[in-house]
Write an enzyme that holds these catalytic residues in place. Structure first.
Site, PDB file in Angstrom:
ATOM      1  N   HIS A  37      66.783  57.116  46.586  1.00  0.00           N
ATOM      2  CA  HIS A  37      67.876  56.732  47.491  1.00  0.00           C
ATOM      3  C   HIS A  37      68.512  57.974  48.113  1.00  0.00           C
ATOM      4  O   HIS A  37      68.834  57.986  49.304  1.00  0.00           O
ATOM      5  CB  HIS A  37      68.963  55.967  46.733  1.00  0.00           C
ATOM      6  CG  HIS A  37      68.512  54.672  46.134  1.00  0.00           C
ATOM      7  ND1 HIS A  37      68.416  54.484  44.776  1.00  0.00           N
ATOM      8  CD2 HIS A  37      68.127  53.500  46.694  1.00  0.00           C
ATOM      9  CE1 HIS A  37      68.016  53.251  44.523  1.00  0.00           C
ATOM     10  NE2 HIS A  37      67.808  52.628  45.675  1.00  0.00           N
ATOM     11  N   LYS A 184      60.028  57.043  41.376  1.00  0.00           N
ATOM     12  CA  LYS A 184      61.410  56.767  40.945  1.00  0.00           C
ATOM     13  C   LYS A 184      61.758  55.324  41.271  1.00  0.00           C
ATOM     14  O   LYS A 184      61.429  54.827  42.347  1.00  0.00           O
ATOM     15  CB  LYS A 184      62.385  57.680  41.676  1.00  0.00           C
ATOM     16  CG  LYS A 184      62.130  59.144  41.430  1.00  0.00           C
ATOM     17  CD  LYS A 184      63.276  59.796  40.724  1.00  0.00           C
ATOM     18  CE  LYS A 184      63.005  61.280  40.570  1.00  0.00           C
ATOM     19  NZ  LYS A 184      63.903  61.934  39.633  1.00  0.00           N
ATOM     20  N   SER A 186      64.920  52.146  40.049  1.00  0.00           N
ATOM     21  CA  SER A 186      66.046  51.753  39.175  1.00  0.00           C
ATOM     22  C   SER A 186      65.505  51.036  37.948  1.00  0.00           C
ATOM     23  O   SER A 186      66.106  51.065  36.883  1.00  0.00           O
ATOM     24  CB  SER A 186      67.005  50.838  39.932  1.00  0.00           C
ATOM     25  OG  SER A 186      67.393  51.447  41.132  1.00  0.00           O
TER      26      SER A 186
END
Ligand code: PAF
Length: 280
Positions: A37, A184, A186
């Site tokens: 992000h 990557k 979450s």
């Protein structure tokens, strides 16, 4: 930095910036921000006068047995990351603000959402298209930034913007990886240490496929087999799908030529992870 939960106030602020002749970049997220992000925010920061980040865990894109309730949330942590990255506005609405009483509209399309993640998550892309359309209306930005990890999502949003004449440029940004190659996400926070160690198999299997393609392999089935064989060496990996499709249409192809998406979804334990390579 403004933090707003109100559609009305957020729209008014973005319109005010536009009236002043400023360009606006939008980074839509579900929060629990990571380096991926951050890279989208950094790019938006470079290319626009103002940057908005939406943080909204969108119930509409989760199926009945998916991880809506357990999806990680931490607004305080996310706000600090956004503030440090120079974000001007966080839009963080309640579910009731986005989906009021009697809400019954949705945005959807044929073909592109049917395969890959859409096959195992049937309501997912309808939810994504609906919320992203709403975000584009609430924050009429010049550019919106999406990660290439969700390659099917990126292809669908690009198509939606063309088909429905949204006046916004869609920017796809490269996958950000851990040092050992794991993309990557979450959802990586769900992995136990053993699962985390084995999760590198996704990237490794794609690396093997790319080596074969670089050495001249053109047969999509053979490429899929290389990936499947590698994934099957990992005791905790259970394949959801391994697909080679056109990046434009998300339909299976026989030969590696043109814009190609090699996409995989794999359960490591109970956590479903995705990864891909895009060949342009
Ligand atoms: O990629 C995501 O995080 C979500 O699907 C998005 C685009 C923010 C829509 O909820």
């Amino acid at each position: 930095m403004i933090i707003s939960g109100s559609i009305k106030d957020t729209r008014a602020q973005v319109k005010e910036w536009k009236k002043q002749g400023l360009t606006v970049g939008l980074v839509p997220t579900m929060g629990y921000l990571h380096e991926g992000h951050k890279s989208l925010i950094e790019r938006a920061r470079k290319e626009n006068d103002r940057v908005c980040v939406s943080i909204f865990v969108n119930p509409m894109q989760f199926g009945p047995n998916e991880d809506l309730d357990s999806y990680p949330r931490d607004l305080e942590r996310d706000s600090k990351i956004c503030e440090d990255a120079g974000v001007d506005l966080i839009f963080h609405p309640e579910v009731s603000e986005m989906y009021g009483p009697n809400f019954c509209g949705f945005v959807d399309m044929h073909t592109l959402p049917e395969k890959l993640c859409g096959a195992s998550r049937p309501v997912h892309f309808r939810g994504v298209q609906t919320v992203v359309s709403k975000l584009f209306h609430i924050m009429p930005a010049d550019r919106a930034y999406f990660g290439q990890k969700d390659a099917q999502q990126l292809a669908i949003i690009r198509r939606m913007v063309i088909d429905l004449d949204f006046d916004i440029e869609i920017i796809g940004c490269p996958i950000i990886r851990e040092d050992d190659g794991l993309a990557k996400s979450s959802r990586n926070t769900y992995l136990s240490s053993d699962e985390r160690a084995q999760a590198v198999i996704l990237n490794e299997s794609l690396e093997e496929a790319m080596k074969a393609i670089e050495a001249g392999e053109k047969d999509a089935d053979k490429v899929k087999q290389i990936i499947t064989d590698k994934l099957n060496t990992c005791p905790l990996a259970k394949i959801d799908y391994v697909e080679v499709v056109s990046f434009d249409t998300i339909q299976p192809i026989e030969k590696i030529e043109g814009a190609v998406l090699i996409a995989i979804a794999v359960y490591i334990g109970t956590t479903r992870l995705i990864d891909n390579r895009i060949i342009m």
